[in-house]
Design an enzyme around this catalytic site. Structure first.
Site, short mmCIF file in Angstrom:
data_model
loop_
_atom_site.label_atom_id
_atom_site.label_comp_id
_atom_site.label_asym_id
_atom_site.label_seq_id
_atom_site.Cartn_x
_atom_site.Cartn_y
_atom_site.Cartn_z
N ARG A 74 0.86 -1.20 0.00
CA ARG A 74 0.00 0.00 0.00
C ARG A 74 0.89 1.24 0.00
NH1 ARG A 74 -3.09 -0.63 4.92
NH2 ARG A 74 -4.36 -2.08 3.72
N ARG A 144 -1.05 6.41 9.64
CA ARG A 144 -1.13 5.91 8.26
C ARG A 144 -1.51 7.02 7.28
NH1 ARG A 144 -3.48 -0.28 8.81
NH2 ARG A 144 -2.02 -0.97 10.43
N LYS A 210 -2.39 0.83 15.21
CA LYS A 210 -2.48 1.73 14.06
C LYS A 210 -3.19 3.03 14.44
CE LYS A 210 -6.56 -0.81 12.41
NZ LYS A 210 -7.07 -1.68 11.35
N LYS A 212 -5.14 6.52 12.50
CA LYS A 212 -5.66 7.03 11.24
C LYS A 212 -6.15 8.46 11.41
CE LYS A 212 -7.01 2.43 9.61
NZ LYS A 212 -8.10 1.57 9.09
N CYS A 430 -14.56 -3.98 1.10
CA CYS A 430 -13.14 -4.28 1.27
C CYS A 430 -12.73 -5.39 0.30
CB CYS A 430 -12.83 -4.67 2.72
SG CYS A 430 -13.39 -6.34 3.16
N CYS A 436 -7.00 -11.60 1.53
CA CYS A 436 -6.89 -11.14 2.91
C CYS A 436 -6.96 -12.32 3.88
CB CYS A 436 -7.99 -10.13 3.24
SG CYS A 436 -7.91 -9.54 4.94
N CYS A 475 -14.71 -9.23 7.31
CA CYS A 475 -14.45 -9.49 8.72
C CYS A 475 -14.77 -8.24 9.51
CB CYS A 475 -13.00 -9.94 8.93
SG CYS A 475 -11.82 -8.56 8.98
N CYS A 479 -12.41 -2.42 7.41
CA CYS A 479 -11.66 -1.59 6.47
C CYS A 479 -12.56 -0.74 5.58
CB CYS A 479 -10.74 -2.46 5.61
SG CYS A 479 -9.40 -3.22 6.56
#
Length: 566
Positions: A74, A144, A210, A212, A430, A436, A475, A479
């Site tokens: 990414r 990110r 993470k 964002k 996603c 994935c 899941c 995302c």
């Protein structure tokens, strides 16, 4: 917490020599297409994940072969803006160095590659570097890709917001030279033995999880600002940006069956002056660095830090670190989350063309040569390309005399001309299967058919023109931000989903689970019944999400910690 055993990733980061680990050695190992278990976590900080083709997993196991390992990389593209020259470089890499031979626009305004053999990773990263692009901090326990409203129409205000998105991204990049050394063959400048100050914001163990960020320009909320750990809602005086309403504590991920995990929308903390933007961003991040949960990664996001320590205590600590208090929140209007499809003329008399890219997959297929089309447009386009958080592409800043050529290329290659319903245009999915590793059910491959069935039900009940925000993920990591959708499908098992209803159309309220572990037939039966009621009982201007809450189909989620599972 200091007496508790930390999460495994904390020890990996501590021992990694500032994200170097044994990645370089793993690159040289040809007996496997994989990295070691520890390095699989560290490579995320460099922008990529190890995956395998799950469609082929059983077949390869029967042949006594290891899984068909490949990597998803990414890029970091603050605000989603790139030049046509950069796009041509991105396209060349996809065509020559990935097995998927495609580019995927993500829900965070960047692009990613799938199907990269380990032997091609270094070549790809060096190719991106030649285009002044990189993948550092696109994944991992760091800040990110910073999103920003991509609207080029009101150009002056949006340009100012975009500049802040770039500043935030650059200011909060990791300082380690590991990326440059491993992938770009730069020499190691100093010994890391004395490098304790190397990461002034992150420290040796980086963030607990993470992080964002997004910059929103009202009334647009296309970046879903409240779903981010940290959000900046632009406040303007005319066409001059004077500051931001700062939001903090959003995040979509949760874990099935674990009620102490939940999605959450961010809290409003107040107004900050534009010149204080970086100070407040750094303060929020360092509080999370110091206060975040490093024992249980499932409870390590900023949203849980704020819940566990309390809003007032968190706010006071941020103000203490900045040396300045928040001002009162400024009143702004939060509105549509969709993109403006087709041609729109800006205040500078430039034209901007938004192209619908289903699930963000830029790939050539019969009748829709999307990858070739964008390539041909890039060869002649004099403006820029802008990726949106709805996984679409804006061909921005087209002069009047160039408009016909751009439109002709778009139509010739299937990028323009198809009528897209409001619901399809507002909905995303996603990647999920087959690549994935976390996916429990289909998302991207299921999305087109499911949306068609939703459209058919809307048409049946006479409100086909009404936009409904639908999102599908394989899941509960979220995302595609499914918990902020009016209709959210979250994968539970092959062909089975949890059905969520009741988020606001504007993205200011979460949804709530309505049915658990159901198949398509039951989902469509539920929607058929609810659509019939909505068609006859809705109030003027009432959106579907608001209708399901007002009529008691689901309860409103006002406090996620208490309401989401309750």
């Amino acid at each position: 917490m200091s007496d508790q055993k930390l999460a495994v990733n904390e020890y990996l980061k501590t021992d990694s020599d500032y994200l170097r680990g044994t990645i370089n050695e793993g690159l040289q190992t040809e007996v496997t297409g994989a990295f070691s278990e520890g390095d699989q976590q560290l490579i995320k900080f460099h922008g990529f994940y190890q995956q395998d083709d799950r469609d082929l997993r059983n077949e390869r196991k029967a042949q006594k072969l290891e899984p068909l390992y490949s990597f998803m990389l990414r890029a970091r593209v603050p605000g989603g803006v790139c030049t046509p020259e950069q796009w041509l470089g991105v396209d060349k890499i996809a065509s020559e160095l990935t097995s998927s031979n495609s580019i995927r626009l993500t829900t965070r305004q960047t692009f990613q590659y799938h199907g990269i053999p380990k032997r091609n990773l270094k070549t790809i990263i060096q190719g991106l570097d030649r285009q002044a692009l990189d993948s550092i901090a696109a994944c991992g326990d760091v800040n990110r890709n910073v999103m920003c409203n991509p609207n080029p129409v009101e150009s002056k205000l949006h340009q100012q917001a975009y500049e802040w998105a770039k500043k935030l991204s650059d200011h909060l990049l990791p300082h380690t030279q590991a990326y440059a050394e491993i992938w770009l063959d730069k020499e190691k400048l100093v010994s890391t033995a004395d490098e304790q100050p190397l990461e002034p914001v992150y420290g040796k163990t980086y963030l607990p999880r993470k992080f964002k960020m997004a910059v929103a320009v009202p009334p647009d909320n296309d970046v879903d600002v409240y779903t981010n750990d940290l959000g900046f809602v632009a406040v303007a005086d005319g066409d001059e940006l004077v500051g931001f309403n700062l939001t903090a504590g959003g995040g979509m991920g949760s874990t099935h069956g674990e009620t102490d995990t939940f999605p959450r929308l961010a809290d409003d903390f107040g107004f900050i002056r534009a010149e204080d933007t970086l100070k407040f961003a750094e303060a929020v991040m360092t509080v999370q660095r110091d206060w975040g949960n490093r024992v249980n990664r499932k409870r390590a996001r900023l949203k849980y830090t704020i819940v566990d320590h309390g809003y007032d205590a968190f706010k006071a600590e941020v103000e203490k670190r900045v040396g300045k208090a928040f001002e009162a929140k400024r009143e702004v209007i939060i509105g549509d989350r969709g993109d403006r499809y087709g041609w729109v003329k800006g205040i500078d008399n430039q034209w901007h063309l938004t192209l619908y890219i289903e699930s963000g997959r830029v790939k050539d297929q019969p009748g829709k040569m999307l990858q070739t089309g964008l390539r041909e447009i890039a060869k002649v386009h004099k403006g820029d390309f802008r990726m949106t958080s709805n996984q679409n592409m804006i061909v921005a800043s087209v002069a009047e005399q160039d408009k016909a050529e751009i439109e002709g290329l778009a139509r010739q290659h299937g990028l323009l001309g198809e009528v897209i319903s409001q619901t399809r245009g507002h909905s995303i999915a996603c990647v999920a299967l087959p690549t994935c590793s976390l996916a429990m059910a289909e998302a991207e491959r299921y999305f087109p058919d499911f949306i068609s069935k939703v459209e058919a039900l809307q048409d049946k009940h006479g409100f086909a023109e009404q936009a409904i925000v639908v999102r599908i993920t394989g899941c509960p990591n979220g995302c595609a931000r499914p918990f902020a959708a009016e209709i959210g499908l979250v994968g539970k098992a092959p062909g089975r989903y949890n059905l969520y209803l009741g988020a606001s159309y504007e993205g200011t309220r979460l949804n709530k689970m309505y049915r658990e572990n159901v198949q398509e037939a039951e989902i469509l039966e539920v929607l058929d019944t609810l659509f019939a009621q909505y068609a006859t009982e809705r109030q003027k201007g009432e959106t579907f999400g608001n209708f399901t809450v007002r009529t008691g189909v689901v309860g409103a989620v006002l406090d996620a910690a208490k309401d989401f599972h309750g």
